[in-house]
Design an enzyme around this catalytic site. Structure first.
Site, PDB file in Angstrom:
ATOM      1  CG  ASP A  28      -2.050   0.985   1.122  1.00 17.06           C
ATOM      2  OD1 ASP A  28      -2.345   1.433  -0.003  1.00 17.06           O
ATOM      3  OD2 ASP A  28      -2.632   1.325   2.163  1.00 17.06           O
ATOM      4  N   GLY A  29       0.291   2.324  -0.577  1.00 16.75           N
ATOM      5  CA  GLY A  29       0.943   3.636  -0.548  1.00 16.75           C
ATOM      6  C   GLY A  29       1.450   4.107  -1.906  1.00 16.75           C
ATOM      7  CG  ASN A  30       1.747   1.329  -5.087  1.00 17.63           C
ATOM      8  OD1 ASN A  30       2.674   1.183  -4.302  1.00 17.63           O
ATOM      9  ND2 ASN A  30       1.204   0.317  -5.759  1.00 17.63           N
ATOM     10  NE  ARG A  41      -4.659   6.583  -7.136  1.00 17.75           N
ATOM     11  CZ  ARG A  41      -4.490   6.416  -5.816  1.00 17.75           C
ATOM     12  NH1 ARG A  41      -4.279   7.456  -5.042  1.00 17.75           N
ATOM     13  NH2 ARG A  41      -4.554   5.223  -5.279  1.00 17.75           N
ATOM     14  CB  THR A  74     -13.001  -8.267  -3.704  1.00 12.64           C
ATOM     15  OG1 THR A  74     -12.818  -8.148  -2.278  1.00 12.64           O
ATOM     16  CG2 THR A  74     -12.611  -9.670  -4.126  1.00 12.64           C
ATOM     17  CG  ASN A  76      -7.987  -2.258  -4.547  1.00 10.36           C
ATOM     18  OD1 ASN A  76      -7.072  -3.056  -4.346  1.00 10.36           O
ATOM     19  ND2 ASN A  76      -8.216  -1.248  -3.712  1.00 10.36           N
ATOM     20  CD  GLU A 212       3.578 -12.223  16.529  1.00 13.34           C
ATOM     21  OE1 GLU A 212       3.492 -11.031  16.872  1.00 13.34           O
ATOM     22  OE2 GLU A 212       3.179 -13.167  17.232  1.00 13.34           O
TER      23      GLU A 212
HETATM   24  C1  IPE Z   1      -5.214  -2.621   0.337  1.00 12.03           C
HETATM   25  O1  IPE Z   1      -4.979  -1.290   0.073  1.00 12.03           O
HETATM   26  C2  IPE Z   1      -5.265  -3.400  -0.942  1.00 12.03           C
HETATM   27  C3  IPE Z   1      -3.992  -3.537  -1.633  1.00 12.03           C
HETATM   28  C4  IPE Z   1      -2.831  -3.080  -1.255  1.00 12.03           C
HETATM   29  C5  IPE Z   1      -4.050  -4.293  -2.855  1.00 12.03           C
HETATM   30  P1  IPE Z   1      -6.174  -0.242  -0.084  1.00 12.03           P
HETATM   31  O2  IPE Z   1      -5.526   1.060  -0.390  1.00 12.03           O
HETATM   32  O3  IPE Z   1      -7.177  -0.747  -1.038  1.00 12.03           O
HETATM   33  O4  IPE Z   1      -6.811  -0.254   1.379  1.00 12.03           O
HETATM   34  P2  IPE Z   1      -7.692   0.814   2.135  1.00 12.03           P
HETATM   35  O5  IPE Z   1      -8.775   1.224   1.194  1.00 12.03           O
HETATM   36  O6  IPE Z   1      -6.799   1.949   2.493  1.00 12.03           O
HETATM   37  O7  IPE Z   1      -8.175   0.087   3.347  1.00 12.03           O
HETATM   38  C1  IPE Z   2      -1.769   0.163  -3.220  1.00 15.25           C
HETATM   39  O1  IPE Z   2      -1.527   1.510  -3.318  1.00 15.25           O
HETATM   40  C2  IPE Z   2      -2.091  -0.474  -4.548  1.00 15.25           C
HETATM   41  C3  IPE Z   2      -3.479  -0.911  -4.701  1.00 15.25           C
HETATM   42  C4  IPE Z   2      -4.394  -0.858  -3.782  1.00 15.25           C
HETATM   43  C5  IPE Z   2      -3.855  -1.433  -5.989  1.00 15.25           C
HETATM   44  P1  IPE Z   2      -2.719   2.575  -3.320  1.00 15.25           P
HETATM   45  O2  IPE Z   2      -3.100   2.845  -4.729  1.00 15.25           O
HETATM   46  O3  IPE Z   2      -3.811   2.161  -2.420  1.00 15.25           O
HETATM   47  O4  IPE Z   2      -1.955   3.834  -2.719  1.00 15.25           O
HETATM   48  P2  IPE Z   2      -2.560   4.896  -1.718  1.00 15.25           P
HETATM   49  O5  IPE Z   2      -3.058   4.147  -0.525  1.00 15.25           O
HETATM   50  O6  IPE Z   2      -3.645   5.617  -2.442  1.00 15.25           O
HETATM   51  O7  IPE Z   2      -1.388   5.772  -1.393  1.00 15.25           O
HETATM   52 MG    MG Z   3      -4.150   2.436  -0.423  1.00  7.77          MG
END
Ligand code: IPE
Ligand code: IPE
Ligand code: MG
Length: 246
Positions: A28-30, A41, A74, A76, A212
């Site tokens: 997460d965090g991309n 993005r 699911t 996303n 953990e």
């Molecule tokens: C979790 O990240 C799913 C993946 C990394 C594939 P999200 O960005 O979808 O999660 P939320 O919405 O912050 O809970």
């Molecule tokens: C995780 O990064 C990748 C996917 C959920 C597909 P995000 O796209 O959720 O990145 P943030 O959370 O918006 O920074």
């Molecule tokens: Mg995210």
């Protein structure tokens, strides 16, 4: 402090005799990584895919047996169609390259999730990946794609009910686990969530019962081998009781 008050536990040396068998990561965090740089993005997703390659290689080199990542949930699908399309096309590109290099890399790839709704191109690549993975040895890397923990449990329950009608097979925790996407894969010992969120977001709901958890503010594209080592050192300081006493 709170969640991070024990962060001093990440100091010290990695104990190679006490490695987790299975490490799972919520990548997460991309999006925030890209935003910070004024980029679209999808540039964050591309950078995240590179990080996956890097960290999977580190895990393989350390001798980790199973490495699972959450690539697309699911939930996303709620994102704008352009972003979903960009993620799917990155996955296609990644699988194309991985198929060519899998044997040399010593990484067996598997896709976990409901792949039935994906594009025919992606499904063909997934089938090819599965076929190839059957014949090679090495670390097993699982990519969770259109994966949701609750969806997985519902599907498993349906599959069990069907089997029950035929065979009357009794339901136990062990037998039920055999109906999950992760059948045959040990539960994750360590789950890492980058990006400063403290939740599992429907990742491995059944399998994480005694995992953990390690949280870090680092955004996934910035995640490094050093951070992976810190997470494992923190894991090695934990006292895993599984409900018992020590
Ligand atoms: C979790 O990240 C799913 C993946 C990394 C594939 P999200 O960005 O979808 O999660 P939320 O919405 O912050 O809970
Ligand atoms: C995780 O990064 C990748 C996917 C959920 C597909 P995000 O796209 O959720 O990145 P943030 O959370 O918006 O920074
Ligand atoms: Mg995210």
């Amino acid at each position: 402090m709170g969640l991070f008050s024990k962060r001093r536990d990440t100091a010290g040396q990695l104990d190679m005799s006490k490695l987790p068998r299975h490490i799972a990561i919520i990548m997460d965090g991309n999006g925030r990584w890209a935003k910070k740089r004024g980029l679209p993005r999808q540039a964050g997703h591309a950078a995240g895919a590179e990080t996956f390659r890097r960290i999977a290689t580190c895990c393989r080199d350390m001798g980790i047996g199973h490495f699972t990542v959450y690539a697309f949930s699911t939930e996303n699908w709620k994102r704008p169609p352009e972003e979903v399309a960009a993620i799917m096309s990155l996955l296609e590109k990644y699988l194309h390259e991985a198929i060519e290099k899998m044997e040399r890399d010593g990484v067996r790839l598997r896709i976990l999730g409901d792949t039935s709704v994906l594009s025919p191109e992606l499904r063909a690549l997934i089938a090819e990946t599965d076929e190839l993975s059957r014949h090679i040895t090495g670390m097993q890397a699982n990519i969770c794609l259109n994966y949701g923990g609750r969806d997985e449990i519902i599907r498993a329950a349906r599959a069990y009910a069907e089997k029950y009608r035929e065979t009357g097979e009794p339901l136990t925790e062990e037998s039920f686990a055999g109906y999950l996407y992760t059948a045959g894969i040990p539960d994750p010992d360590l789950i890492i969530r980058p990006s400063g969120e403290y939740r599992l977001s429907n990742f491995l709901m059944w399998q994480s019962a005694y995992s953990e958890l390690y949280f870090t503010d680092t955004l996934w594209p910035d995640f490094t081998e050093e951070e992976l080592r810190r997470a494992i050192i923190s894991y090695q300081h934990r006292d895993r009781r599984f409900g018992g006493i020590k």
